[in-house]
Design a protein around this motif. Structure first.
Motif, PDB file in Angstrom:
ATOM      1  N   ASN A 195       0.841  -1.186   0.000  1.00  0.00           N
ATOM      2  CA  ASN A 195       0.000   0.000   0.000  1.00  0.00           C
ATOM      3  C   ASN A 195       0.876   1.234   0.000  1.00  0.00           C
ATOM      4  OD1 ASN A 195      -2.049   1.752   0.078  1.00  0.00           O
ATOM      5  ND2 ASN A 195      -2.908   1.080   2.030  1.00  0.00           N
ATOM      6  N   THR A 196       1.045   1.833  -1.164  1.00  0.00           N
ATOM      7  CA  THR A 196       1.856   3.035  -1.272  1.00  0.00           C
ATOM      8  C   THR A 196       0.919   4.216  -1.440  1.00  0.00           C
ATOM      9  OG1 THR A 196       1.968   2.900  -3.649  1.00  0.00           O
ATOM     10  CG2 THR A 196       3.647   1.712  -2.428  1.00  0.00           C
ATOM     11  N   GLU A 197       1.468   5.381  -1.770  1.00  0.00           N
ATOM     12  CA  GLU A 197       0.610   6.539  -1.955  1.00  0.00           C
ATOM     13  C   GLU A 197      -0.061   6.493  -3.320  1.00  0.00           C
ATOM     14  OE1 GLU A 197       3.510   7.037  -0.465  1.00  0.00           O
ATOM     15  OE2 GLU A 197       3.163   8.300   1.293  1.00  0.00           O
ATOM     16  N   GLY A 198      -1.345   6.733  -3.311  1.00  0.00           N
ATOM     17  CA  GLY A 198      -2.086   6.853  -4.555  1.00  0.00           C
ATOM     18  C   GLY A 198      -2.793   8.187  -4.593  1.00  0.00           C
ATOM     19  N   HIS A 199      -3.720   8.305  -5.515  1.00  0.00           N
ATOM     20  CA  HIS A 199      -4.418   9.580  -5.646  1.00  0.00           C
ATOM     21  C   HIS A 199      -5.203   9.928  -4.385  1.00  0.00           C
ATOM     22  CE1 HIS A 199      -7.117  12.617  -7.513  1.00  0.00           C
ATOM     23  NE2 HIS A 199      -6.044  12.879  -8.213  1.00  0.00           N
ATOM     24  N   VAL A 200      -5.764   8.903  -3.702  1.00  0.00           N
ATOM     25  CA  VAL A 200      -6.541   9.194  -2.485  1.00  0.00           C
ATOM     26  C   VAL A 200      -5.666   9.759  -1.377  1.00  0.00           C
ATOM     27  CG1 VAL A 200      -8.409   7.535  -2.759  1.00  0.00           C
ATOM     28  CG2 VAL A 200      -6.299   6.802  -1.703  1.00  0.00           C
ATOM     29  N   ASP A 201      -4.354   9.464  -1.422  1.00  0.00           N
ATOM     30  CA  ASP A 201      -3.479   9.934  -0.349  1.00  0.00           C
ATOM     31  C   ASP A 201      -3.005  11.360  -0.585  1.00  0.00           C
ATOM     32  OD1 ASP A 201      -3.373   7.397   1.119  1.00  0.00           O
ATOM     33  OD2 ASP A 201      -2.453   6.679  -0.735  1.00  0.00           O
ATOM     34  N   GLY A 202      -3.272  11.888  -1.768  1.00  0.00           N
ATOM     35  CA  GLY A 202      -2.819  13.236  -2.069  1.00  0.00           C
ATOM     36  C   GLY A 202      -3.831  14.268  -1.627  1.00  0.00           C
ATOM     37  N   TYR A 203      -3.447  15.532  -1.770  1.00  0.00           N
ATOM     38  CA  TYR A 203      -4.309  16.638  -1.349  1.00  0.00           C
ATOM     39  C   TYR A 203      -4.638  17.525  -2.530  1.00  0.00           C
ATOM     40  CZ  TYR A 203      -3.459  15.220   3.390  1.00  0.00           C
ATOM     41  OH  TYR A 203      -3.407  14.489   4.533  1.00  0.00           O
ATOM     42  N   THR A 204      -5.868  17.974  -2.561  1.00  0.00           N
ATOM     43  CA  THR A 204      -6.300  18.840  -3.648  1.00  0.00           C
ATOM     44  C   THR A 204      -5.867  20.259  -3.354  1.00  0.00           C
ATOM     45  OG1 THR A 204      -8.372  19.394  -2.623  1.00  0.00           O
ATOM     46  CG2 THR A 204      -8.327  17.391  -3.925  1.00  0.00           C
TER      47      THR A 204
ATOM     48  N   SER B  14      -7.495  22.812  -2.469  1.00  0.00           N
ATOM     49  CA  SER B  14      -8.027  23.416  -1.245  1.00  0.00           C
ATOM     50  C   SER B  14      -7.799  22.530  -0.022  1.00  0.00           C
ATOM     51  CB  SER B  14      -9.521  23.711  -1.420  1.00  0.00           C
ATOM     52  OG  SER B  14     -10.189  22.488  -1.575  1.00  0.00           O
ATOM     53  N   GLY B  15      -6.995  21.479  -0.191  1.00  0.00           N
ATOM     54  CA  GLY B  15      -6.601  20.682   0.965  1.00  0.00           C
ATOM     55  C   GLY B  15      -7.479  19.494   1.252  1.00  0.00           C
ATOM     56  N   ASN B  16      -8.384  19.128   0.314  1.00  0.00           N
ATOM     57  CA  ASN B  16      -9.175  17.921   0.514  1.00  0.00           C
ATOM     58  C   ASN B  16      -8.348  16.688   0.164  1.00  0.00           C
ATOM     59  OD1 ASN B  16     -11.517  19.149   1.351  1.00  0.00           O
ATOM     60  ND2 ASN B  16     -12.165  19.536  -0.771  1.00  0.00           N
ATOM     61  N   THR B  17      -8.759  15.560   0.709  1.00  0.00           N
ATOM     62  CA  THR B  17      -8.019  14.336   0.401  1.00  0.00           C
ATOM     63  C   THR B  17      -9.014  13.187   0.275  1.00  0.00           C
ATOM     64  OG1 THR B  17      -6.229  12.903   1.112  1.00  0.00           O
ATOM     65  CG2 THR B  17      -7.616  13.824   2.851  1.00  0.00           C
ATOM     66  N   GLY B  18      -8.530  12.015  -0.140  1.00  0.00           N
ATOM     67  CA  GLY B  18      -9.389  10.838  -0.230  1.00  0.00           C
ATOM     68  C   GLY B  18     -10.215  10.804  -1.507  1.00  0.00           C
ATOM     69  N   ILE B  19      -9.730  11.450  -2.570  1.00  0.00           N
ATOM     70  CA  ILE B  19     -10.503  11.465  -3.817  1.00  0.00           C
ATOM     71  C   ILE B  19      -9.874  10.495  -4.814  1.00  0.00           C
ATOM     72  CG2 ILE B  19     -11.105  12.883  -5.810  1.00  0.00           C
ATOM     73  CD1 ILE B  19     -11.396  15.190  -3.802  1.00  0.00           C
ATOM     74  N   ARG B  20     -10.736   9.689  -5.447  1.00  0.00           N
ATOM     75  CA  ARG B  20     -10.228   8.742  -6.453  1.00  0.00           C
ATOM     76  C   ARG B  20     -10.283   9.380  -7.824  1.00  0.00           C
ATOM     77  NH1 ARG B  20     -12.752   6.261  -2.546  1.00  0.00           N
ATOM     78  NH2 ARG B  20     -11.486   4.721  -1.457  1.00  0.00           N
ATOM     79  N   PHE B  21      -9.275   9.082  -8.622  1.00  0.00           N
ATOM     80  CA  PHE B  21      -9.243   9.655  -9.970  1.00  0.00           C
ATOM     81  C   PHE B  21     -10.148   8.859 -10.902  1.00  0.00           C
ATOM     82  CE2 PHE B  21      -7.711  10.807 -14.109  1.00  0.00           C
ATOM     83  CZ  PHE B  21      -7.317  12.117 -13.966  1.00  0.00           C
TER      84      PHE B  21
ATOM     85  N   SER C 107      -9.972  21.289 -11.529  1.00  0.00           N
ATOM     86  CA  SER C 107      -8.992  22.231 -10.993  1.00  0.00           C
ATOM     87  C   SER C 107      -8.877  22.045  -9.487  1.00  0.00           C
ATOM     88  CB  SER C 107      -9.376  23.659 -11.336  1.00  0.00           C
ATOM     89  OG  SER C 107     -10.760  23.821 -11.367  1.00  0.00           O
ATOM     90  N   GLU C 108      -9.995  21.642  -8.869  1.00  0.00           N
ATOM     91  CA  GLU C 108      -9.926  21.447  -7.435  1.00  0.00           C
ATOM     92  C   GLU C 108      -9.505  20.009  -7.105  1.00  0.00           C
ATOM     93  OE1 GLU C 108      -9.892  22.664  -4.595  1.00  0.00           O
ATOM     94  OE2 GLU C 108     -10.410  20.936  -3.352  1.00  0.00           O
ATOM     95  N   ASN C 109     -10.065  19.028  -7.799  1.00  0.00           N
ATOM     96  CA  ASN C 109     -10.029  17.678  -7.263  1.00  0.00           C
ATOM     97  C   ASN C 109      -8.843  16.789  -7.662  1.00  0.00           C
ATOM     98  OD1 ASN C 109     -12.200  17.846  -5.572  1.00  0.00           O
ATOM     99  ND2 ASN C 109     -13.665  17.467  -7.209  1.00  0.00           N
ATOM    100  N   ILE C 110      -7.967  17.292  -8.498  1.00  0.00           N
ATOM    101  CA  ILE C 110      -6.786  16.475  -8.780  1.00  0.00           C
ATOM    102  C   ILE C 110      -5.807  16.653  -7.615  1.00  0.00           C
ATOM    103  CG2 ILE C 110      -4.810  16.158 -10.309  1.00  0.00           C
ATOM    104  CD1 ILE C 110      -6.683  17.017 -12.601  1.00  0.00           C
ATOM    105  N   ALA C 111      -5.428  15.523  -7.006  1.00  0.00           N
ATOM    106  CA  ALA C 111      -4.632  15.591  -5.785  1.00  0.00           C
ATOM    107  C   ALA C 111      -3.151  15.523  -6.119  1.00  0.00           C
ATOM    108  CB  ALA C 111      -5.034  14.472  -4.838  1.00  0.00           C
ATOM    109  N   ALA C 112      -2.558  16.688  -6.378  1.00  0.00           N
ATOM    110  CA  ALA C 112      -1.163  16.723  -6.784  1.00  0.00           C
ATOM    111  C   ALA C 112      -0.233  16.758  -5.583  1.00  0.00           C
ATOM    112  CB  ALA C 112      -0.916  17.960  -7.644  1.00  0.00           C
TER     113      ALA C 112
END
Lengths: 303, 552
Positions: free
Chosen positions: B353-362, B364-371, B435-440
């Motif tokens: 279990n490494t970092e994926g998109h859900v582990d990143g932050y958007t 505005s600082g949201n997290t837990g979003i799947r691409f 623009s908001e939800n991609i967790a870079a």
């Protein structure tokens, strides 16, 4: 063997159709410029073609990344260059104030210029590239310093923006402001004073008090700031060098891989035309012989 | 000695009849030169029954007699043809279908999978160089959609193709039944003729021709069986039997049809609904070895020998379900790695279990979003949260629970089985607001932080992501194995075409009509006819002398 009329016709049709299949193959090659049109034409070529396409696309992207990296680093480098000039000027002024026999007016002028230099330093610290603050670490949307020389944001030395310029080859392209503006303290906390700016503030207060001893000792501090700046510049220079080398290599790779790709899948026009010509000749010959063989029968001679 | 007056003229007349019959036969042969399945016929001519001369001087010849018409045919070549043409049928169908499959992938080209995935990763790369750029974020979304749509479209094309093949299976079954009925009719007719002592040459030819056609559709053998009785002309009475893998399709005047029935349960989970199961009319399982029907079924059902829902292995052939399965496998593993970071990173065969998109932050600082998620029943992309809810629901239904000893949630991993190439999609969150939800970012509130993106990008070169290697290797393997299959089918087809052509030539060599031969025969018969006519005229003159001149 007994040869019947339909055998002759069937064989001729079969051969003509075989000839046409080959002719069509070379025709397709010439028309599309590619050796194959389906993976089954040559699975090895197809599989190589896929790999090389990916390679070329990646190289192109890495090239774009190195361009972006270079642009960012160029801005950083020129900003650092300005800062170096600025320190030199500050040293000159401090030296003058510390040693000479200056009138009050002179000291006042020097102080005025020092205040100017300080605000210039702060604005250099908030330099931007395409609207992004280059010294703000990851918080590129926020300026690094407030007007009074305190940090606007928390910045950690580990906030290194990394670009991929090769497979698994990441290079950090930025200089975290904390590294530059805090010489002895690691990291920067919002609200705390930048050591770099503080040195200027100290000089300005010393000028106000006209404290020559203090000014002399602050000269040493300026030297330390200069050394720190040069250290940062040296590291940036080394990284720029690496990006340049990589960019050059990527350029070569691009040419090589594109050539490989072409060699792998593009048709040799001369060879294809020759093959086509050859097939055409065979096709004409088989049409000619076919016409001679199937037409006459004994019927034509029973008059 | 009993030498009657008109005997000579009678003999000469027989000659006329014989050559007339022979010329009629020549006309028949010439007319049927191009009739498929026709074999040339020859007159069976013998010397007529001689007259016994009473004084012991011997037998007196009585001219010629046509006792029959035979067809020139080598039944051994028929059997050989039937046993080879079935493979021609199989490989020509398979070669055509694999070409269709290759066209669906559209590789190598500038518009295929490679281009799509390259573009997707390139857009992510561009985003790493400026994670705060809204324009680049919008581009990543578009490239993500293009990637998902590519798989949707490939899957949809496969579905269409599978549907087409299913219709072909049905059409071929009908063709087989139809041929079986025709053969049965011919059996009855041939038997009727032959029981009276005739040879039903043309009907036999036609029956052979029908078996030729049948053999291309299905592996069958056709033969005549003795009934144990004798025909009036002393030959054995036979029945004509056509079998498929040992079971009789036609047994003289009885026919056992094949039937198509829609399957209750899918054979492969990747299949479309209501595919036909082909079996014997009496419910027995149909065992196919070759022929066009088998090729259509193989390509429709072939899942590389995987065990199907009925507990039996699917055809050992890479057909549509195989490619669908591979595509599903790709999107599941890829989506899981990209979203959750659940991926084998060290090649030990165990997920990490490494970092994926859900582990990143958007931004505005949201997290837990799947691409990536999937489309719902109405074709709309599921949001990240809805997808998770469905995954947990599915896991609960399948009795899967989270094993706390592993660093990932088994229920979530199981949920990814719901994603297929057909319903693969970017999530509603990304679709709605890229623009908001991609967790870079790897931390909240850092607009310039690209750490999470860099980790996602590193997956592109993770050679343990799939059994076949990195994402690009996976597709490369699928496409090159498809290419190798296609090449093989074409080679088999070439070889088989050669063999069938050669057998056909030998059949033509024996049974085909040669115009030169027929013309020669015609000239010969014409001469004989003329000669016989001259005989009659000569007898006429003799009789003239006898009747008119010897008189008073």
């Amino acid at each position: 063997m007994r040869i019947t009329n339909n055998m002759l016709i069937n064989n001729m049709m079969q051969n003509l159709s075989n000839n046409l299949v080959k002719t069509q193959k070379y025709f397709n090659q010439l028309a599309s410029g590619k050796k194959i049109s389906l993976p089954s034409d040559d699975p090895i070529v197809a599989s190589k073609a896929l790999k090389l396409r990916t390679d070329v696309a990646e190289i192109n992207q890495y090239k774009r990344n190195t361009d972006d990296a270079m642009a960012w680093m160029d801005i950083t480098e020129s900003t650092l260059n300005h800062m170096t000039d600025l320190i030199h000027r500050a040293k000159e002024l401090t030296n003058q104030a510390a040693n000479g026999t200056n009138t009050d007016e002179d000291v006042f002028k020097i102080r005025e210029e020092m205040v100017e230099l300080k605000s210039q330093l702060i604005s250099l610290g908030n330099a931007t590239y395409a609207g992004r603050y280059i010294f703000s670490g990851y918080k590129t949307d926020k300026p690094l310093l407030n007007d009074d020389g305190t940090f606007n944001i928390n910045v950690d030395n580990s906030e290194q923006i990394k670009f991929e310029i090769g497979i698994g080859d990441n290079i950090n392209i930025n200089v975290p402001g904390s590294d530059l503006f805090n010489r002895t303290i690691t990291g920067a906390t919002a609200g705390s004073k930048s050591e770099f700016v503080d040195t200027f503030d100290k000089i300005i207060s010393a000028l106000e008090a006209d404290d020559k001893d203090q000014l002399s000792s602050l000269l040493g501090d300026l030297d330390d700031e200069l050394n720190n700046l040069l250290r940062v510049r040296a590291s940036l220079g080394a990284r720029m060098n690496r990006v340049e080398l990589t960019a050059g290599r990527l350029e070569d790779d691009n040419i090589n891989f594109t050539r490989l790709m072409s060699k792998n899948e593009d048709v040799d026009i001369a060879e294809a035309i020759m093959n086509l010509q050859n097939e055409e000749n065979v096709y004409r010959a088989s049409l000619a012989t076919g016409a001679r063989v199937i037409q006459p029968s004994l019927l034509d001679f029973l008059k | 000695m009993n030498n009657t007056t008109y005997m000579g003229i009678e003999i000469a007349m027989r000659g006329l009849y014989s050559s007339q019959r022979a010329m009629a036969n020549i006309a028949h042969n010439i007319d049927n030169t191009n009739t498929p399945g026709y074999s040339r016929q020859v007159i069976n001519q013998t010397a007529a029954r001689p007259l016994l001369v009473a004084n012991g001087a011997g037998m007196l010849g009585m001219g010629s007699d046509v006792v029959g018409v035979d067809r020139v045919r080598d039944t051994f070549l028929d059997e050989k043809y039937w046993s080879e043409v079935q493979y021609l049928g199989e490989w020509s169908v398979k070669a055509t279908i694999i070409e269709d499959i290759q066209t669906i992938y559209n590789e190598p080209s500038d518009f295929g999978y490679t281009k799509i995935i390259n573009d997707f990763f390139s857009s992510l790369q561009s985003l790493t160089t400026d994670p705060s750029s809204l324009a680049t974020r919008a581009m990543v979304k578009e490239k993500g959609i293009a990637l998902a749509k590519y798989f949707n479209s490939v899957a949809a094309h496969f579905d269409h193709l599978q549907d087409d093949l299913n219709n072909m299976v049905n059409a071929k079954v009908e063709e087989i039944n139809n041929l079986a009925d025709q053969i049965r009719e011919l059996n009855i007719q041939i038997h009727q003729y032959e029981v009276m002592g005739n040879k039903a040459n043309d009907l036999r030819d036609y029956r052979g021709y029908l078996v030729d056609k049948l053999s291309q559709l299905v592996n069958c053998s056709a033969y005549e069986v003795d009934t144990g009785l004798k025909l009036p002309n002393g030959e054995k009475e036979t029945r004509f039997v056509v079998t498929i893998s040992g079971k009789a399709l036609v047994d003289h005047e009885r026919v056992m049809h094949l039937k198509c029935e829609s399957r209750e349960t899918k054979l492969n989970e990747e299949d479309i609904e209501n595919l036909f199961e082909v079996s014997w009319e009496d419910g027995n399982k149909l065992n196919l070895k070759s022929g066009e029907l088998k090729a259509y079924i193989d390509m429709r059902d072939g899942n590389d020998g995987q065990i199907g829902s009925n507990g039996e292995s699917t055809p050992n052939c890479k057909g549509i379900p195989y490619y669908q399965r591979k595509m599903n496998e790709f999107v599941r593993i890829f989506a899981m790695a990209f979203n959750e970071g659940i991926i084998d990173i060290d090649g030990d065969g165990i997920l990490d279990n490494t970092e994926g998109h859900v582990d990143g932050y958007t931004l505005s600082g949201n997290t837990g979003i799947r691409f990536f998620t999937m489309l719902d029943e109405y074709g709309n992309p599921l949001s990240s949260a809805d997808f998770e809810a469905r995954a947990l629901e599915y896991a609960a239904k399948s009795g899967i629970t989270d094993d706390p000893s592993t660093p990932w949630d088994e229920r979530l991993v199981a949920g990814y089985q719901k994603i297929t190439a057909r319903n693969f999609s970017i999530s509603f969150d990304i679709e709605d607001d890229p623009s908001e939800n991609i967790a870079a970012s790897s931390k909240a509130g850092e607009a310039g932080n690209n750490e999470n993106l860099n980790k996602l990008l590193a997956m592109r070169h993770n050679t343990y992501m799939f059994m076949e290697g990195a994402p690009e290797d996976f597709i490369k393997t699928v496409i090159s194995s498809m290419g190798v299959d296609g090449q093989q089918y074409n080679q088999y087809l070439d070889v088989q075409e050669g063999i069938v052509m050669q057998i056909n030539n030998r059949r033509q060599s024996i049974s085909g009509v040669s115009l030169n031969e027929e013309m020669t025969e015609l000239v010969k018969q014409q001469q004989i006819y003329g000669a016989a006519a001259t005989m009659i005229r000569t007898y006429g003159e003799i009789l003239d002398i006898l009747v008119n001149r010897l008189g008073i």
